[in-house]
Design an enzyme around this catalytic site. Structure first.
Site, mmCIF file in Angstrom:
data_model
loop_
_atom_site.group_PDB
_atom_site.id
_atom_site.type_symbol
_atom_site.label_atom_id
_atom_site.label_comp_id
_atom_site.label_asym_id
_atom_site.label_seq_id
_atom_site.Cartn_x
_atom_site.Cartn_y
_atom_site.Cartn_z
ATOM 1 N N GLY A 28 -6.421 -17.887 47.246
ATOM 2 C CA GLY A 28 -7.589 -18.497 46.584
ATOM 3 C C GLY A 28 -7.534 -18.290 44.987
ATOM 4 O O GLY A 28 -8.489 -17.990 44.478
ATOM 5 N N ALA A 29 -6.260 -18.225 44.628
ATOM 6 C CA ALA A 29 -5.885 -18.240 42.824
ATOM 7 C C ALA A 29 -6.072 -19.342 42.121
ATOM 8 O O ALA A 29 -6.259 -18.886 41.035
ATOM 9 C CB ALA A 29 -4.621 -17.415 43.150
ATOM 10 N N GLY A 56 -12.011 -20.251 40.039
ATOM 11 C CA GLY A 56 -13.252 -19.419 40.319
ATOM 12 C C GLY A 56 -12.814 -17.902 40.185
ATOM 13 O O GLY A 56 -11.810 -17.539 39.282
ATOM 14 N N ILE A 57 -13.311 -17.062 41.241
ATOM 15 C CA ILE A 57 -13.034 -15.677 41.498
ATOM 16 C C ILE A 57 -11.551 -15.277 41.287
ATOM 17 O O ILE A 57 -11.081 -14.418 40.834
ATOM 18 C CB ILE A 57 -13.874 -14.871 42.347
ATOM 19 N N GLY A 58 -10.610 -16.302 42.002
ATOM 20 C CA GLY A 58 -9.260 -15.845 42.030
ATOM 21 C C GLY A 58 -8.819 -15.954 40.783
ATOM 22 O O GLY A 58 -7.678 -15.393 40.580
ATOM 23 N N SER A 110 -18.695 -10.828 51.832
ATOM 24 C CA SER A 110 -19.941 -11.206 51.161
ATOM 25 C C SER A 110 -21.193 -10.493 51.909
ATOM 26 O O SER A 110 -21.206 -9.850 53.025
ATOM 27 C CB SER A 110 -20.155 -12.690 51.406
ATOM 28 N N TYR A 141 -21.323 -18.955 58.101
ATOM 29 C CA TYR A 141 -20.691 -18.328 57.027
ATOM 30 C C TYR A 141 -20.822 -16.786 56.967
ATOM 31 O O TYR A 141 -19.909 -16.097 56.981
ATOM 32 C CB TYR A 141 -21.144 -18.860 55.674
#
Length: 268
Positions: free
Chosen positions: A7-8, A11-13, A134, A160
């Protein structure tokens, strides 16, 4: 430190990649969209002077995950850190070509498969495994016999929550197998996550409700680099501290049932 980050590409990645680049990690960036992945790689190269390795993989396709694992094992004799950060949220009910509900596959089954395929290498390296979960995991009511919620009422947010509960339980299962595994709530972040949902629109338009992605990245980096990432295997972190969580996120028997369900779903 050879660090594989999924997930790079945004966003956060992407923020985690830049933070770890400044700490001299040898990054292996995994993302779904090549152009976005290369853009992050260019930003990392501007920090380090060396372009990081990049691998394209769509976690909605388990064959991509298997190919990725083969490539990583062929290229790296050790892996010091695996950050399972790729994820998705959608209120639409979608099924992958592998036959699984989309969120359950991307958020849990794909990282479960990748980690298992790399497991021997991770053990040999005494690696850390950090999984982005989460606070929604607290709402999870996962049924290992019904991962895709085919026999229960459908709700995107409920599903989710199940997938994030799965990430916490997967961490428990890894710790039971002797790995330095942790999971975390990165925070409520303004990253474009869950676009189109009223809940996230509310959080991102009200001042002070959502943090920038760099805030969540720092919490992941904490578990990657600080003793907490080794000293508290199986724990769920909030704001850099182990948090008290419901039994549904820590139950070893439920974690084991989920592990077996994952093996069946991924044909391991």
């Amino acid at each position: 430190m050879i660090t594989v980050l999924t997930g790079a590409s945004a966003g956060i990645g992407a923020a985690v990649a830049l933070d770890l680049a400044k700490q001299a990690h040898q990054l292996v960036l995994v993302g779904r969209t090549p152009a976005r992945l290369e853009a992050v790689a260019d930003r990392v190269a501007a920090v380090t002077g060396t372009a990081p390795a990049t691998f394209q993989a769509d976690f909605a396709v388990l064959a991509d995950v298997r190919k990725l694992a083969d490539e990583l094992l062929a290229r790296y004799e050790r892996i010091d850190v695996l950050v399972n950060n790729a994820g998705v949220m959608t209120t639409r009910r979608e099924r992958t070509a592998d036959g699984h509900e989309l969120m359950m596959q991307v958020n849990h089954l794909a990282p479960f498969l990748l980690t298992n395929l790399l497991l021997d290498r991770l053990k040999e390296s005494s690696a850390r495994i950090v999984t982005t979960s989460s606070r929604a995991a607290r709402t999870g009511r996962i049924d290992p016999a019904d991962l895709s919620r085919d026999r229960r009422r459908w709700s995107g947010w409920l599903q989710y929550g199940d997938t994030k509960q799965a990430g916490a339980l997967f961490t428990v299962g890894l710790a039971e197998r002797g790995l330095a595994a942790t999971s975390l709530h990165p925070g409520v972040l303004d990253t474009g996550f869950a676009p189109g949902t009223l809940f996230m629109k509310f959080l991102t338009v009200v001042p002070g409700m959502a943090e920038p992605p760099e805030a969540g990245a720092r919490r992941i980096v904490h578990l990657v680099t600080q003793p907490d990432g080794v000293d508290h295997p199986g724990r769920f972190f909030v704001k850099n501290a182990p948090a008290a969580v419901p039994r549904t996120m820590t139950d070893p028997a439920l974690a084991e049932a989920l592990w077996k369900a994952g093996q069946t779903a991924c044909h391991l």
